[in-house]
Write a protein that holds these residues in place. Structure first.
Motif, short mmCIF file in Angstrom:
data_model
loop_
_atom_site.label_atom_id
_atom_site.label_comp_id
_atom_site.label_asym_id
_atom_site.label_seq_id
_atom_site.Cartn_x
_atom_site.Cartn_y
_atom_site.Cartn_z
N HIS A 183 1.90 -77.71 0.88
CA HIS A 183 3.23 -78.11 1.29
C HIS A 183 3.22 -79.53 1.85
O HIS A 183 4.19 -79.98 2.41
N ASN A 231 1.85 -74.29 15.74
CA ASN A 231 2.11 -74.22 14.31
C ASN A 231 3.52 -73.72 14.03
O ASN A 231 3.73 -72.86 13.19
N GLU A 232 4.48 -74.25 14.76
CA GLU A 232 5.88 -73.92 14.54
C GLU A 232 6.35 -74.59 13.25
O GLU A 232 5.65 -75.42 12.67
N THR A 233 7.53 -74.22 12.82
CA THR A 233 8.10 -74.94 11.69
C THR A 233 8.33 -76.38 12.12
O THR A 233 8.51 -76.65 13.32
N PRO A 234 8.31 -77.31 11.21
CA PRO A 234 8.42 -78.72 11.61
C PRO A 234 9.68 -79.03 12.41
O PRO A 234 9.63 -79.79 13.37
N TRP A 235 10.81 -78.43 12.06
CA TRP A 235 12.05 -78.73 12.78
C TRP A 235 11.99 -78.20 14.22
O TRP A 235 12.38 -78.88 15.15
N VAL A 236 11.50 -76.96 14.38
CA VAL A 236 11.39 -76.37 15.72
C VAL A 236 10.41 -77.18 16.57
O VAL A 236 10.68 -77.49 17.72
N TYR A 290 3.37 -79.18 18.57
CA TYR A 290 2.87 -78.97 17.21
C TYR A 290 1.64 -78.07 17.17
O TYR A 290 1.22 -77.66 16.09
#
Length: 128
Positions: free
Chosen positions: A120, A47-52, A44
């Protein structure tokens, strides 16, 4: 006689009388928890997308469980690969159970997601 019974029949090693044994075990448990518990969170940081980030975290967790199980097997003088696979299976089972329990609870409670204005971030609000 009891020491012989513990070792031969039950496979339990007798206490070696080390007064600092519990302290060493506690320190090692804490260090292991911090080290192996922090690794899945590394996904985490970029700062990847939450799914990745979640998928990377799952892979890192699986790898850590395998390494931890292999290390346990090595230290207990059993087959390291078998111990690693067993640890991964146990970890996946525990993760699956906790996921499905949380899924069931989230659908049993009257909770609706809310999106905060200007961000978001999602928060949960109880429906009354």
């Amino acid at each position: 006689y009891l020491d012989l019974m513990m070792v031969d029949e039950l496979g339990i090693l007798p206490d070696d009388g080390d007064a600092s044994g519990p302290t060493k075990q506690g320190v090692m448990m804490f260090a292991s928890f911090v080290t192996f518990g922090a690794v899945p969170l590394l996904a985490y940081i970029p700062n990847e997308t939450p799914w990745v980030a979640f998928m990377i975290s799952c892979v890192l967790t699986t790898l850590c469980l395998g390494v931890l199980g292999g290390l346990k097997g090595h230290l207990s003088q059993t087959h390291s690969i078998t111990a690693g696979i067993q640890m991964v299976i146990n970890g996946c089972f525990a993760a699956s159970v906790s996921y499905f329990v949380s899924y069931a609870i989230s659908h049993a409670l009257p909770v609706q997601p809310e999106v905060a204005h200007g961000s978001h971030h999602r928060s949960m609000a109880f429906v009354s």
